[in-house]
Scaffold this motif. Structure first.
Motif, PDB file in Angstrom:
ATOM      1  N   THR A 164      -0.662  -2.802  -3.284  1.00 42.12           N
ATOM      2  CA  THR A 164      -0.811  -3.764  -4.838  1.00 42.12           C
ATOM      3  C   THR A 164      -0.824  -2.783  -5.684  1.00 42.12           C
ATOM      4  N   GLN A 193       1.144  -0.200  -6.131  1.00 41.86           N
ATOM      5  CA  GLN A 193       2.959  -0.236  -6.677  1.00 41.86           C
ATOM      6  C   GLN A 193       2.262  -0.512  -8.231  1.00 41.86           C
ATOM      7  N   GLU A 211       3.322   2.680  -9.448  1.00 41.46           N
ATOM      8  CA  GLU A 211       4.180   3.549  -9.647  1.00 41.46           C
ATOM      9  C   GLU A 211       4.606   3.170 -10.374  1.00 41.46           C
ATOM     10  N   ASP A 212       4.612   1.378 -10.830  1.00 42.26           N
ATOM     11  CA  ASP A 212       5.604   0.445 -12.629  1.00 42.26           C
ATOM     12  C   ASP A 212       4.905   1.457 -13.290  1.00 42.26           C
TER      13      ASP A 212
END
Lengths: 196, 196
Positions: B16, B19, B22-23
């Motif tokens: 999580t 992620q 990355e966003d």
């Protein structure tokens, strides 16, 4: 048994790592204190030189108040001296580190750098025009008539550029402190994920 | 059994976390691309406006080449457009991240910010003098005689200040990318030591 050895080696490694970080932080803290202390003296000097800068002779009279960039230089140096003193006190307070403080220093250091650089650039420009004059706009060389005024203004502007240099370095330090979370060292190796 | 559960939960947490990173990086990358693209158009516009800026009438003739800060503004905008294009190409290349590149961007973005800000400040100062004149130095208002010249120079300077704004933001992004080691996320929680 092997787990125990790894754990002991890991603790030693972390100890050395933290010791090295502590040393780096002490040097950085010392450098930062110096870079916040120096502009106080420099700004006050530049400010006093410009405040006392006026001349009267057979061609007329000139004072720093007659030229916008010199007034701006005085204000910028005043603000910079005040902020340097304030930030020095905060930095000197032992370990009051927080992200809010890091962000505030980071943003204010940047703003002060731009403020003082703009003051220096504008004053340099007006000094250049006063020295050389300009044919196209029929502006004569004011420094021929007001030599001592120009010399003092040049001295004040030159000192301001040393302050700019200090603030450029302070901006680097405060961005490093903010983004590397300086006072809360990590013990992981980012390239390899979690170690120790 | 409990160790296995903790390990699974830890992996999920890391997933999580990565992620989310990355966003954030995608948004930052998009913003950076835009902020490097925009100054190309703006710098070229400011440069062309100033390059074509000359006027001739019964009072004489004036051109941007007659005034030092306007020549400097043209050079600064030219350098800035070139650097923006170059850096855009480098940023667009997928995943060529290295500390050398991060350091280069960080330092060059800072230098460009100071360069373009100084150009804007000096030009603003000369425009102010051209508009208002100065009694003490007996400099008359040049803009009364050369209105269109002043308007174009003002437009070019105003555009330059938008470029300054872009570069201030780019400086923040590149210092964040350098010091937070943007492309190599850490997975530890600094405040608590090693986690997961």
């Amino acid at each position: 048994m092997q787990v125990l050895q790894t754990s002991t080696s890991c603790k030693q490694h972390m100890g050395t790592h933290n010791q090295r970080l502590e040393d780096n932080h002490s040097v950085l803290r010392l450098l930062e204190t110096f870079l916040r202390l120096l502009p106080i003296a420099l700004c006050v000097t530049a400010l006093v030189i410009m405040l006392k800068n006026s001349q009267q002779n057979q061609y007329g009279s000139v004072s720093y108040t007659h030229l916008g960039p010199f007034r701006y230089l005085v204000h910028a140096n005043g603000i910079c001296a005040g902020y340097s003193l304030f930030s020095l006190v905060i930095v000197a307070l032992p370990r009051l580190y927080s992200m809010t403080r890091a962000w505030s220093f980071f943003l204010l250091d940047q703003v002060l750098t731009y403020l003082i650089l703009a003051a220096g650039a504008a004053s340099t420009e007006v000094l250049y025009l006063a020295e050389k004059g300009n044919m196209a706009t029929t502006w004569g060389s004011a420094c021929r008539a007001f030599g001592p005024f120009c010399h003092k203004a040049t001295a004040s502007t030159a000192i301001t550029f040393v302050v700019v240099l200090c603030y450029v370095l302070l901006s680097l330090i405060s961005s490093y402190k903010l983004f590397s979370k300086y006072d809360t060292p990590t013990v992981s190796n980012p390239s390899k994920g979690v170690e120790c």
